[in-house]
Scaffold this active site. Structure first.
Site, PDB file in Angstrom:
ATOM      1  CE  LYS B 206      -1.804   2.534   3.317  1.00  0.00           C
ATOM      2  NZ  LYS B 206      -1.718   3.901   2.764  1.00  0.00           N
ATOM      3  CB  SER B 259       5.128   8.622  11.978  1.00  0.00           C
ATOM      4  OG  SER B 259       3.946   7.927  12.294  1.00  0.00           O
ATOM      5  CB  THR B 260       8.147   6.889  16.067  1.00  0.00           C
ATOM      6  OG1 THR B 260       9.469   6.831  15.514  1.00  0.00           O
ATOM      7  CG2 THR B 260       8.150   6.174  17.405  1.00  0.00           C
ATOM      8  N   GLY B 263       4.102   3.414  13.751  1.00  0.00           N
ATOM      9  CA  GLY B 263       4.862   2.179  13.946  1.00  0.00           C
ATOM     10  C   GLY B 263       4.503   1.509  15.257  1.00  0.00           C
ATOM     11  CD  GLU B 280      14.113   0.528   8.522  1.00  0.00           C
ATOM     12  OE1 GLU B 280      14.611   1.526   9.072  1.00  0.00           O
ATOM     13  OE2 GLU B 280      14.657  -0.585   8.524  1.00  0.00           O
ATOM     14  CB  CYS B 314      12.794   8.684   8.370  1.00  0.00           C
ATOM     15  SG  CYS B 314      13.647   7.619   7.209  1.00  0.00           S
ATOM     16  CD  GLU B 411      10.528  11.964  11.901  1.00  0.00           C
ATOM     17  OE1 GLU B 411       9.574  11.276  12.280  1.00  0.00           O
ATOM     18  OE2 GLU B 411      11.376  11.561  11.078  1.00  0.00           O
TER      19      GLU B 411
END
Lengths: 289, 500
Positions: B206, B259-260, B263, B280, B314, B411
């Protein structure tokens, strides 16, 4: 005056930072032998004990990970030497909890051999699993493995010595430090193993061993924000497994779960277990005049 | 040489005594890359089982060009039913034709993909810039060549896997669900699909909802190259579609880049299952500049570290840590260099900084700009012109920030740099490591021993020494701590797609 001597029973405490403290909670639980006779009162470690242990493990990390691979290998080998030297002690530990003489001997032998197996990897895994990467640009680029940090572990429930040693060795040989929860039902060999560690040049804080209840501590093990990875090798109840995995997402902990039934088997030792606790670091530098 | 000759020597900009002034030396005439040769359909369907199929609910969402705010096309929104269909197609392919093809032949398909990307490189580069806002210079010279390179690299591993994993006989995992971000749409697709196929898996991928165009063009290419049906499936949609992939019970592995925050949600959703995953995630890369560094190169490095791809990287070096003795000099040179950056039309070959990828991200970055000012930081933005339409942000730096400021810790994912100073190497390391992230760091010094020492002390998956933002398929990439789990690229990137 009677000539029958009263033997001195050992108080089993936990192992934190190279010391043997009791649980801060003051709680203990009873450990029995196969015939339901009381063997000892083991410490029932608390959340606070775990937090203390993580702090100690974090403190020990920079020193331990900075040791040379050669030195770490020697220290692992030294653990094996100490264990060999204390065979009798472990025969006495394993006997009452159901190991027949031959089984106990086999377990101790396998534990010693396993430590030596990983000792040998200390200065080799980097060469096998690191790399020099032939990038297309004018750079020198290489990848090496570095320990991930502080690892929390559940030692196997049914293999109180061999399983414990098999979990600890691949964690520490690569420069990590750890906090391990001993087998709940059979915690005593773990504390005696701590004595082996303590007399074998492993710096205080590299391995910390708690005794206590999985059910109570699993949430704390998995939610702690300064733990980088968590490993469990038993097939845990689905609910506990799920909640550990979920909690790990709080700080993106690495979760290593590989149920192992037979700790004597070949599949119970592997350099890939060691790399589970390693991060790959890639460094680039331009090449030119 | 006479005096008169010396006077006629061409003007050479120097800094900081006289400001960098490229425009009086070179005039920048518009240099637009034409886009009339690329074909964009009015609407794109899902790519499942080797065919383009309509979404089950018939819903489509619009895709805009962030540089013009004009609509480019429409993408299908894949629902649970569509995702299920894609997973079934992938499973069928995995157990069918794909598993019977020898590793050598499998590799040849991947080589074929690499070649076809090279053949259509221009088209892909233009589409990537139109859809995502990145400068054509970058999509043409960085993204697309790397995409081809990743396929080439992994193609060659297909029949050599036993050499990658000593002592093992690697087996494929099965169906891989892959979710990729909008910052490098086709490159992230390559990072995911190439190693997955090399190891014998099939995929359901996706792309991000704002940048699905090149993934669907890639689907055309997959069809054209004769890859067995169902080996690669592409479903478009937003977060919900991604969640359907993650939670699908017949997926063996989830690969996510993003993004964390997301994630963590994915890691949580996978809890209690035996699915494999790689993540990642975000970063807040530190750039440590020592007094003995080659300053001009360091300044160029910083520019590349944070303003490359509008800072939508990132591993962007978003925190500058400069040693006190050279701080003023570095900051001044940096500001001068900032003034020379051209912000504008992504399709213009002169453009250094293109459009912020989406309205949403544009607002996020602006929110952080306000936040930085509110936190008491001093803001500096270059004074360049920016287009009236589209989502553009001038390159920005914040000075007078402290380690606890949100603009330092979080971030931003935009062209925003924070600047701090340090005195000793230990202080530099301490500050560099003081975020929950651990993706990438940079260090600039002329002293080799210092590079190695800093490199080993900084807790991140990539260390760029005297350079930054370099990528190569042979080179593992991925983070420590909250920057993710696992590596992509190199033979380490293969491990995530095999049972070993």
């Amino acid at each position: 005056m009677s000539d029958s001597r009263i033997d001195v029973k050992k108080t089993y405490k936990m192992y934190l930072g190279g010391n043997f403290p009791r649980s801060e909670s003051g709680r203990t639980y009873k450990v029995y032998d196969g015939d339901k006779n009381l063997l000892a009162n083991a410490c029932q470690g608390s959340r606070k004990d775990f937090r203390d242990a993580v702090k100690i493990a974090r403190g020990a990390f920079s020193g331990w990970s900075a040791r040379s691979a050669y030195n770490r290998g020697q220290i692992l080998y030294r653990i094996a030497e100490m264990l060999e030297d204390r065979r009798d002690q472990f025969m006495k530990e394993l006997g009452p909890i159901g190991f027949k003489t031959a089984e106990a001997e086999a377990d101790i032998n396998a534990s010693i051999d396993r430590l030596i197996y990983y000792a040998g990897w200390a200065d080799k895994y980097q060469q096998v699993f690191g790399s020099i990467n032939p990038v297309a640009s004018s750079h020198f680029n290489f990848s090496l493995l570095e320990p991930t940090g502080v690892v929390a572990a559940f030692a196997p429930e049914k293999s109180p010595l061999l399983g414990l040693a098999s979990v600890i060795a691949p964690i520490i040989v690569g420069g990590n430090t750890c906090v391990v929860l001993a087998s709940e039902e059979y915690p005593l060999p773990a504390i005696s193993f701590a004595e082996v560690l303590n007399s074998s040049d492993v710096p205080g804080g590299v391995v910390n061993i708690l005794t206590g209840f999985r059910e109570e501590l699993s949430e704390h093990f998995s939610t702690h924000m300064d733990v980088n990875a968590m490993v469990y090798t038993d097939k845990l109840p689905q609910e506990m497994k799920k909640s550990i995995d979920e909690n790990a997402s709080l700080n993106v902990k690495r979760i290593i779960n590989k149920p192992i039934d037979d700790w004597y088997s070949e599949e119970a030792q592997s350099p890939y277990f060691l790399t589970n606790f390693q991060e790959t670091k890639t460094t680039w530098h331009p090449v030119g005049f | 040489m006479s005096d008169t000759e010396t006077k006629e020597a061409p003007y050479k900009p120097t800094s900081p005594n006289s400001k960098l002034d490229f425009e009086s030396v070179w005039e920048y005439a518009p240099a637009p890359q034409t886009s009339d040769f690329v074909e964009v359909k009015e609407r794109y369907d899902l790519f499942i089982g080797g065919k383009f199929v309509k979404p089950s609910k018939g819903r489509y969402f619009k895709s805009t060009n962030p540089a013009t705010e004009e609509e480019i096309t429409e993408f299908a929104e894949a629902t649970q039913k569509d995702v299920d269909k894609a997973v079934k197609a992938a499973r069928k392919a995995f157990e069918g034709e794909w598993s019977r093809i020898s590793a050598k032949e499998r590799g040849k398909y991947i080589y074929r993909i690499a070649r076809m990307i090279q053949e259509r490189a221009r088209e892909f580069a233009v589409l990537e810039s139109m859809d995502g806002g990145k400068p054509i210079r970058e999509s043409r010279d960085v993204d697309i060549p790397l995409v081809a390179a990743y396929f080439f690299y992994y193609a060659g591993w297909a029949d050599k896997l036993e050499y990658a994993f000593p002592g093992r006989k690697p087996k494929p995992l099965g169906v891989c669900g892959q979710i990729i971000p909008w910052n490098f749409p086709l490159l992230m697709l390559a990072w995911k699909i190439a190693p997955a196929l090399a190891c014998g898996n099939t995929v359901v991928l996706k792309p991000a909802e704002t940048t699905s165009l090149t993934a669907l063009k890639f689907a055309e290419l997959v069809r054209d190259c004769g890859l067995p049906e169902g080996v690669v499936n592409i479903v478009t949609g937003a977060g919900q579609t991604g969640a359907e992939i993650v939670n699908h019970k017949d997926i063996d592995k989830v690969a996510f880049t993003g993004s964390t925050q997301v994630g963590k949600i994915i890691q949580k959703s996978l809890a209690g299952t035996d699915k494999k995953y790689t993540l990642e995630l975000g970063g807040k890369g530190a750039l440590v500049i020592f007094e003995d560094a080659p300053i001009d190169q360091a300044v160029e490095g910083i520019i590349n570290a944070i303003y490359f791809n509008q800072g939508h990287v990132c591993c962007a070096g978003s925190r500058l840590l400069v040693q006190e003795g050279v701080a003023d000099k570095v900051i001044q040179k940096l500001k001068d260099r900032l003034e020379t950056l051209i912000v504008g039309d992504p399709l213009d070959k002169n453009t250094d900084i293109g459009a912020i990828n989406s309205k949403e991200q544009f607002e996020t970055v602006n929110k952080y700009l306000e936040l930085g000012v509110d936190e008491g930081a001093d803001i500096y933005q270059s004074k360049c012109d920016i287009p009236e339409n589209g989502y553009f942000i001038r390159p920005t730096l914040f000075t007078n920030v402290s380690q606890s400021n949100r603009v330092v810790q979080e971030e931003i994912f935009g062209p925003v740099l924070t600047v701090q100073t340090f005195r000793t190497a230990d202080e530099g390391i301490e500050k560099a490591n003081n975020t929950p992230y651990g993706l990438a760091s940079g260090v600039w010094t002329d002293k080799g021993s210092k590079i190695f020492q800093m490199g080993s002390k900084m807790r991140s998956g990539v260390i760029w020494a005297n350079t930054y933002n370099k990528f190569d398929p042979t080179s593992p990439f991925g983070g420590y701590k909250e920057s993710g789990v696992g590596r992509e690229g190199g033979l380490h990137g293969l491990a995530a797609y095999t049972k070993i």
